[in-house]
Motif scaffolding. Sequence first.
Motif, PDB file in Angstrom:
ATOM      1  N   CYS A   1       0.835  -1.213   0.000  1.00 12.49           N
ATOM      2  CA  CYS A   1       0.000   0.000   0.000  1.00 12.49           C
ATOM      3  C   CYS A   1       0.862   1.251   0.000  1.00 12.49           C
ATOM      4  N   ASP A   2       1.910   1.270   0.815  1.00  9.65           N
ATOM      5  CA  ASP A   2       2.790   2.439   0.877  1.00  9.65           C
ATOM      6  C   ASP A   2       3.391   2.753  -0.489  1.00  9.65           C
ATOM      7  N   LEU A   3       3.692   1.716  -1.251  1.00 16.31           N
ATOM      8  CA  LEU A   3       4.307   1.902  -2.560  1.00 16.31           C
ATOM      9  C   LEU A   3       3.297   2.135  -3.673  1.00 16.31           C
ATOM     10  N   GLY A   4       2.034   1.986  -3.376  1.00 18.72           N
ATOM     11  CA  GLY A   4       1.031   2.241  -4.401  1.00 18.72           C
ATOM     12  C   GLY A   4       0.579   1.015  -5.159  1.00 18.72           C
ATOM     13  N   PHE A   5       0.826  -0.171  -4.634  1.00 20.12           N
ATOM     14  CA  PHE A   5       0.357  -1.388  -5.296  1.00 20.12           C
ATOM     15  C   PHE A   5      -1.114  -1.640  -4.995  1.00 20.12           C
ATOM     16  N   CYS A   6      -1.798  -0.650  -4.433  1.00 18.06           N
ATOM     17  CA  CYS A   6      -3.204  -0.837  -4.091  1.00 18.06           C
ATOM     18  C   CYS A   6      -4.086  -0.971  -5.322  1.00 18.06           C
ATOM     19  N   VAL A   7      -3.528  -0.810  -6.494  1.00 14.57           N
ATOM     20  CA  VAL A   7      -4.326  -0.960  -7.703  1.00 14.57           C
ATOM     21  C   VAL A   7      -4.533  -2.443  -7.995  1.00 14.57           C
ATOM     22  N   VAL A   8      -3.459  -3.187  -8.206  1.00 14.74           N
ATOM     23  CA  VAL A   8      -3.613  -4.612  -8.504  1.00 14.74           C
ATOM     24  C   VAL A   8      -2.278  -5.334  -8.363  1.00 14.74           C
ATOM     25  N   VAL A   9      -2.342  -6.552  -7.836  1.00 17.85           N
ATOM     26  CA  VAL A   9      -1.192  -7.443  -7.823  1.00 17.85           C
ATOM     27  C   VAL A   9      -1.642  -8.784  -8.396  1.00 17.85           C
TER      28      VAL A   9
END
Length: 118
Positions: free
Chosen positions: A66-74
């Motif tokens: 989340c801190d790095l911005g992967f909140c879009v999709v993994v």
Amino acid sequence: MGIMLMAVGDTYCARDEPNPAMEKVSHLRKTADVFFCNLEGPVTNKPHVRGPYPRPQSLKTVDMLCDLGFCVVVSFANNHALDCGYDGFFQTLELLKKNGIRYVGAGKDFAEARSHSC
């Protein structure tokens, strides 16, 4: 007008403090509209039952994503998804959902695994 997609490869961090593991790519996030990674193993406190890694990823890995911005999709479609059994697999999916991280390639059934709206 285009969209900038930035993808990094396998992300696996069993450290108690995972953020330093991504220092070399964290600056890339600022230039991308979508930041994507492959979650290379379960994020769980369940025991490790198989695979080459000595322990599962730290629960703090979700915070790092989340801190790095992967909140879009993994992506969680890989050969290590079940390294901590089904309990670890489903705990990982719940942690991702709880933290607003959308995932592809894994789910409770084929339809969910193929969905991009988890």
